[in-house]
Write an enzyme that holds these catalytic residues in place. Structure first.
Site, PDB file in Angstrom:
ATOM      1  N   HIS A  64       0.860  -1.181   0.000  1.00  0.00           N
ATOM      2  CA  HIS A  64       0.000   0.000   0.000  1.00  0.00           C
ATOM      3  C   HIS A  64       0.893   1.227   0.000  1.00  0.00           C
ATOM      4  O   HIS A  64       1.908   1.247   0.692  1.00  0.00           O
ATOM      5  CB  HIS A  64      -0.885  -0.002   1.253  1.00  0.00           C
ATOM      6  CG  HIS A  64      -2.003   0.976   1.195  1.00  0.00           C
ATOM      7  ND1 HIS A  64      -1.814   2.323   1.428  1.00  0.00           N
ATOM      8  CD2 HIS A  64      -3.310   0.807   0.915  1.00  0.00           C
ATOM      9  CE1 HIS A  64      -2.978   2.933   1.300  1.00  0.00           C
ATOM     10  NE2 HIS A  64      -3.902   2.051   0.987  1.00  0.00           N
ATOM     11  N   ASP A  67      -8.137  -5.144   0.541  1.00  0.00           N
ATOM     12  CA  ASP A  67      -8.686  -6.002  -0.516  1.00  0.00           C
ATOM     13  C   ASP A  67      -8.378  -7.485  -0.292  1.00  0.00           C
ATOM     14  O   ASP A  67      -9.158  -8.352  -0.694  1.00  0.00           O
ATOM     15  CB  ASP A  67      -8.135  -5.565  -1.888  1.00  0.00           C
ATOM     16  CG  ASP A  67      -8.766  -4.268  -2.363  1.00  0.00           C
ATOM     17  OD1 ASP A  67      -9.910  -3.995  -1.973  1.00  0.00           O
ATOM     18  OD2 ASP A  67      -8.106  -3.527  -3.113  1.00  0.00           O
TER      19      ASP A  67
HETATM   20  C1  LIG Z   1      -7.999  -0.765  -1.161  1.00  0.00           C
HETATM   21  C2  LIG Z   1      -6.858  -0.494  -2.105  1.00  0.00           C
HETATM   22  O1  LIG Z   1      -7.045   0.048  -3.160  1.00  0.00           O
HETATM   23  S1  LIG Z   1      -5.349  -0.956  -1.558  1.00  0.00           S
HETATM   24  C3  LIG Z   1      -4.324  -1.209  -2.986  1.00  0.00           C
HETATM   25  C4  LIG Z   1      -4.767  -2.424  -3.743  1.00  0.00           C
HETATM   26  N1  LIG Z   1      -3.770  -2.776  -4.769  1.00  0.00           N
HETATM   27  C5  LIG Z   1      -3.056  -3.919  -4.705  1.00  0.00           C
HETATM   28  O2  LIG Z   1      -3.205  -4.751  -3.830  1.00  0.00           O
HETATM   29  C6  LIG Z   1      -2.085  -4.132  -5.845  1.00  0.00           C
HETATM   30  C7  LIG Z   1      -0.754  -4.707  -5.360  1.00  0.00           C
HETATM   31  N2  LIG Z   1       0.015  -3.695  -4.696  1.00  0.00           N
HETATM   32  C8  LIG Z   1       0.759  -2.804  -5.411  1.00  0.00           C
HETATM   33  O3  LIG Z   1       0.840  -2.860  -6.647  1.00  0.00           O
HETATM   34  C9  LIG Z   1       1.469  -1.705  -4.651  1.00  0.00           C
HETATM   35  O4  LIG Z   1       1.760  -2.110  -3.340  1.00  0.00           O
HETATM   36  C10 LIG Z   1       0.643  -0.386  -4.637  1.00  0.00           C
HETATM   37  C11 LIG Z   1       0.291   0.027  -6.067  1.00  0.00           C
HETATM   38  C12 LIG Z   1      -0.642  -0.573  -3.864  1.00  0.00           C
HETATM   39  C13 LIG Z   1       1.459   0.716  -3.977  1.00  0.00           C
HETATM   40  O5  LIG Z   1       2.548   0.873  -4.761  1.00  0.00           O
HETATM   41  P1  LIG Z   1       3.655   2.042  -4.718  1.00  0.00           P
HETATM   42  O6  LIG Z   1       3.549   2.849  -3.510  1.00  0.00           O
HETATM   43  O7  LIG Z   1       3.563   2.757  -6.008  1.00  0.00           O
HETATM   44  O8  LIG Z   1       4.980   1.208  -4.643  1.00  0.00           O
HETATM   45  P2  LIG Z   1       5.625   0.273  -5.759  1.00  0.00           P
HETATM   46  O9  LIG Z   1       4.604  -0.391  -6.598  1.00  0.00           O
HETATM   47  O10 LIG Z   1       6.642   1.092  -6.460  1.00  0.00           O
HETATM   48  O11 LIG Z   1       6.309  -0.796  -4.821  1.00  0.00           O
HETATM   49  C14 LIG Z   1       7.508  -0.587  -4.065  1.00  0.00           C
HETATM   50  C15 LIG Z   1       8.309  -1.888  -4.082  1.00  0.00           C
HETATM   51  O12 LIG Z   1       7.552  -2.906  -3.433  1.00  0.00           O
HETATM   52  C16 LIG Z   1       7.226  -3.957  -4.349  1.00  0.00           C
HETATM   53  N3  LIG Z   1       5.811  -4.294  -4.172  1.00  0.00           N
HETATM   54  C17 LIG Z   1       4.843  -3.462  -3.759  1.00  0.00           C
HETATM   55  N4  LIG Z   1       3.686  -4.108  -3.729  1.00  0.00           N
HETATM   56  C18 LIG Z   1       3.938  -5.366  -4.134  1.00  0.00           C
HETATM   57  C19 LIG Z   1       3.139  -6.494  -4.313  1.00  0.00           C
HETATM   58  N5  LIG Z   1       1.835  -6.441  -4.069  1.00  0.00           N
HETATM   59  N6  LIG Z   1       3.702  -7.629  -4.749  1.00  0.00           N
HETATM   60  C20 LIG Z   1       5.030  -7.686  -4.989  1.00  0.00           C
HETATM   61  N7  LIG Z   1       5.841  -6.633  -4.837  1.00  0.00           N
HETATM   62  C21 LIG Z   1       5.315  -5.496  -4.415  1.00  0.00           C
HETATM   63  C22 LIG Z   1       7.436  -3.362  -5.733  1.00  0.00           C
HETATM   64  O13 LIG Z   1       7.717  -4.334  -6.688  1.00  0.00           O
HETATM   65  C23 LIG Z   1       8.570  -2.428  -5.489  1.00  0.00           C
HETATM   66  O14 LIG Z   1       9.756  -3.156  -5.427  1.00  0.00           O
HETATM   67  P3  LIG Z   1      11.112  -2.609  -6.071  1.00  0.00           P
HETATM   68  O15 LIG Z   1      11.395  -1.347  -5.289  1.00  0.00           O
HETATM   69  O16 LIG Z   1      12.057  -3.715  -5.845  1.00  0.00           O
HETATM   70  O17 LIG Z   1      10.801  -2.329  -7.503  1.00  0.00           O
HETATM   71  O1  LIG Z   2      -5.577   4.629   0.021  1.00  0.00           O
HETATM   72  C1  LIG Z   2      -5.308   4.102  -1.069  1.00  0.00           C
HETATM   73  O2  LIG Z   2      -4.393   4.499  -1.828  1.00  0.00           O
HETATM   74  C2  LIG Z   2      -6.059   2.921  -1.542  1.00  0.00           C
HETATM   75  C3  LIG Z   2      -6.974   2.382  -0.501  1.00  0.00           C
HETATM   76  O3  LIG Z   2      -6.567   1.672   0.388  1.00  0.00           O
HETATM   77  C4  LIG Z   2      -8.373   2.799  -0.541  1.00  0.00           C
HETATM   78  O4  LIG Z   2      -8.768   3.570  -1.418  1.00  0.00           O
HETATM   79  O5  LIG Z   2      -9.145   2.351   0.320  1.00  0.00           O
END
Ligand SMILES: CC(=O)SCCNC(=O)CCNC(=O)[C@H](O)C(C)(C)COP(=O)(O)OP(=O)(O)OC[C@H]1O[C@@H](n2cnc3c(N)ncnc32)[C@H](O)[C@@H]1OP(=O)(O)O
Ligand SMILES: O=C([O-])CC(=O)C(=O)O
Length: 371
Positions: free
Chosen positions: A262, A314
């Protein structure tokens, strides 16, 4: 020369807005909603209380709550012939796309589309909160050649929503877990979809347009779409060992694992996920589906050990919805229906103290070319 240090990819950590609505205090592990802790609210109150809290600033007294409930029920019905267009949509249309279309259509029926006053926006918000569950459930039924399920006035707001989805009257326990999930999904500070809605509202555009844009934002699997992806992953895993294997394979291929990580809580458990994990534990025991709980816990453990990553909401909301008998394609639309509350409150706040969003760029292209 432009200053490179002020550029934050993805606006990571950038303050985009002032708000009185909510704040993620990661250190205190608290999601603050108008001064209250969201988790405490979700343990002790109901979604309708949060509607009043976010739209009007205070938790309702009993009489105010009844008035609000009545106001919502009076707005359940959609305009005549509203669904006729949905019969024409290609059958493989995702329910999030159907919802986006539905909210957009509603704008045409709004008598007060050009008004931006607080009370007017509150009334539109109530109407959207009443109608969106109807659109979510019944656009899905139409796309699946099923009969429309009419809203039932005698059920509570959440029980009626769940009833329109499954076609069955939920038990009190089912309705209560569903209501709790709506509360934890209701508002979360400045995620991409809320930012999208505020950016659109900042041009003085209307609230239907702001929410239509927010649906598109929330659909993506880096945001709301992750809950559906989590459930498909669990089903593909089939067993605890199968799920572990699937996760190892994803990590080996450097794929992202949905439901983990997150932007704000990257190295901590999302407090909302902890609450949904408990709901899952209880529901799984009641429905004799303990293996689903075991699989989720195994996945959580593996991701912590291998990547130092923790579940977000989620990850645990998805299996809860599965045990409530909800079709997987509706998980993200339900998230949106719950978030309609936070989005409307943010749009209202934006109108009340507006400044057009118009950031700048760090230009990396060439200069000095001539045609
Ligand atoms: C209720 C909601 O909407 S909550 C969010 C729901 N989304 C997800 O579950 C999708 C999976 N999670 C992700 O893609 C990310 O954690 C995000 C998009 C939520 C946040 O991402 P950001 O803050 O942009 O960070 P970013 O994606 O650059 O991740 C940072 C590092 O952690 C790793 N990482 C982060 N999340 C994950 C994951 N779910 N699985 C594997 N690796 C991950 C990235 O690969 C990255 O590694 P690196 O630095 O070696 O390249
Ligand atoms: O805060 C965020 O970026 C995503 C999230 O967890 C939500 O919208 O509930």
């Amino acid at each position: 020369m432009q200053e490179k240090t002020s550029y934050k990819p993805g606006l990571d950590g950038v303050i985009a807005s002032e708000t009185k609505l909510s704040y993620l205090d990661v250190e205190a592990e608290e999601i603050v909603l108008r001064g209250y802790d969201l988790i405490e609210l979700a343990q002790n109150r109901e979604y309708l209380d949060l509607v009043q809290l976010l739209l009007q600033g205070e938790l309702p007294k009993q009489q105010e709550r009844s008035t609000l409930e009545q106001e919502l029920k009076e707005e359940y019905e959609l305009p005549d012939d509203f669904f006729s267009l949905f019969h024409k949509l290609p059958k493989h249309t995702h329910p999030m796309d159907a919802l986006r279309t539905g909210i957009s259509i509603l704008a045409g029926y709004e008598q007060h589309l050009d008004e931006r006053g607080e009370e007017q926006i509150r009334q539109i918000a109530v109407s959207l909160l009443a109608k969106i569950p109807n659109i979510v459930a019944n656009s899905y039924h139409i796309l699946h050649n099923e009969s429309v399920v009419a809203p039932r006035q005698e059920l509570s707001y959440s029980a009626n929503f769940l009833h329109m989805i499954t076609g069955k009257e939920p038990t009190e326990t089912e309705a209560s877990y569903f209501d709790q999930s709506l509360m934890v999904y209701s508002e979360h500070e400045m995620p991409n979809s809320t930012f999208t809605a505020r950016v659109i509202a900042s041009t003085n555009s209307d609230i239907y347009g702001a929410l239509t844009g927010a649906v598109a934002s929330l659909k993506g699997n880096l945001h709301g779409g992750a809950n559906e992806a989590v459930m498909y992953m669990l089903l593909n895993g089939k067993t605890t060992d199968g799920f572990r294997h699937l996760l190892y394979e994803k990590l080996k291929k450097k794929e992202k694992v949905m439901g983990f990580g997150h932007r704000v809580y990257m190295k901590k458990m999302d407090p909302r996920a902890t609450l949904m994990k408990e709901a899952l534990r209880e529901l799984a025991a009641e429905k004799k589906q303990e293996e689903l709980m075991e699989m989720c816990e195994a996945g959580e453990q593996l991701m912590k050990e291998e990547k130092g990553l923790y579940p977000n909401l989620d990850y645990y909301a998805a299996p809860v919805y599965y045990l409530l008998g909800i079709p997987i394609d509706l998980y993200t639309p339900i998230f949106f229906a719950a978030r309609t509350l936070g989005l409307c409150a943010h749009v209202s706040e934006q109108y009340a103290n507006n400044k057009l969003f118009r950031p700048r760029v760090l230009y990396t292209g060439p200069r000095g070319l001539h045609p």
